[in-house]
Motif scaffolding. Structure first.
Motif: not given
Length: 316
Positions: A178, A190-191, A206, A208, A214
């Protein structure tokens, strides 16, 4: 009349179950937990399906793992593994040259330092995960603790899946990082990419980090999560097909200049730059709708409905 209402309720319930079965499953894991409890507590305020991966030798590893578990959140060990590049390493970083006894010792200590862990993923690790003999030692150790392995996929030729063959260890793979940059726009991109992969493949994982940017983006995006996407724990994907090839995506230039790593001086995040993918949301939704309409569950329900509406109502 009661009979018709009962049938209608059953139909609606079955349709909801069919829709849930067709929903894309998105799993989010936050790495590098254990160094900054004040900042990391923001992660613990997000939905419980979001899991945390705790560095075993971080000063607050035991505290953060216990807090997360007490909420009902899934906990992983974020195991430091040797990268191909030369850089400062965490204490007890797993190395390809280590003996089975040494690997066992380090993983045993990690299990003790991160209570309630049900899985492990790699911190960095391109050198370690690309070595089949080294990863076989890891899998043999994990089997004795009944832990699954989430491959962070920091290198394309990871041997984790091959190494797990013949053991009871299940392997799942990261699909999206992410926050390769601290840009909110990049994290949002990216999300959305993770959501699209979950739609296309049925599931996506995903990873992060507990950065303020974030956390901010996740709070915004999760509040408006599409209805065809469901947030799940990584362990719920252990039996899901691992689609999408190796799970590794080659490096690409970030959308914006790389910002400073907020974990500088303590840890370096395991990451790989990701290319952008163009996706047509309308086409994706159309495909999902057609797939749902043609699914066996919905076809069965349609047939049952036709039978019900043509059957004379029973007298009570």
């Amino acid at each position: 009349m009661h009979y018709i209402k009962t049938r209608s309720a059953a139909l609606i319930g079955a349709l909801l179950l069919a829709s849930a079965a067709q929903a894309g499953k998105l799993s989010i894991v936050i790495d590098d937990v254990g160094y900054r409890p004040h900042e990391e507590n923001a992660v613990l305020q997000m939905p419980l399906a979001i899991s945390v991966a705790v560095l075993p030798n971080a000063p607050h590893a035991h505290l953060m793992a216990t807090r997360a578990h007490s909420q009902g959140r899934e906990v992983l060990i974020h195991m430091p593994m040797a990268p191909l590049s030369k850089q400062p390493l965490e204490r007890d970083t797993l190395q390809p040259s280590m003996s089975s006894d040494e690997v066992q010792r380090i993983i045993r200590n990690a299990v003790n330092n991160v209570p309630y862990a049900v899985g492990m993923n790699n911190h960095m690790g391109s050198a370690m995960t690309s070595s089949l003999p080294a990863m076989q030692k890891v899998m043999q150790a994990l089997e004795s603790y009944n832990l699954y392995f989430l491959d962070s996929m920091t290198i394309g030729n990871s041997q984790a899946t091959r190494a797990a063959a013949g053991t009871g260890v299940k392997v799942i793979k990261r699909r999206v990082f992410l926050d390769d940059t601290a840009s909110e726009a990049d994290i949002r991109h990216q999300f959305n990419r993770a959501v699209e992969l979950a739609r296309r493949n049925g599931s996506a994982i995903a990873i992060g980090h507990p950065r303020p940017a974030t956390v901010k983006v996740l709070r915004q995006m999760l509040a408006t999560l599409p209805s065809d996407i469901v947030l799940v724990r990584p362990s719920s994907l252990l039996n899901a097909p691992q689609s999408g090839g190796s799970g590794y995506l080659p490096p690409a230039k970030p959308q914006h200049p790389q910002s400073k790593n907020p974990f500088k001086g303590g840890i370096k995040q395991c990451k790989v730059k990701l290319p952008q993918e163009k996706a047509n949301a309308g086409s994706a939704l159309k495909v999902i709708g057609e797939s749902l309409a043609q699914s066996p569950a919905v076809t069965f329900i349609k047939n049952q409905w036709q039978r019900w509406v043509t059957t004379p109502e029973r007298k009570s």
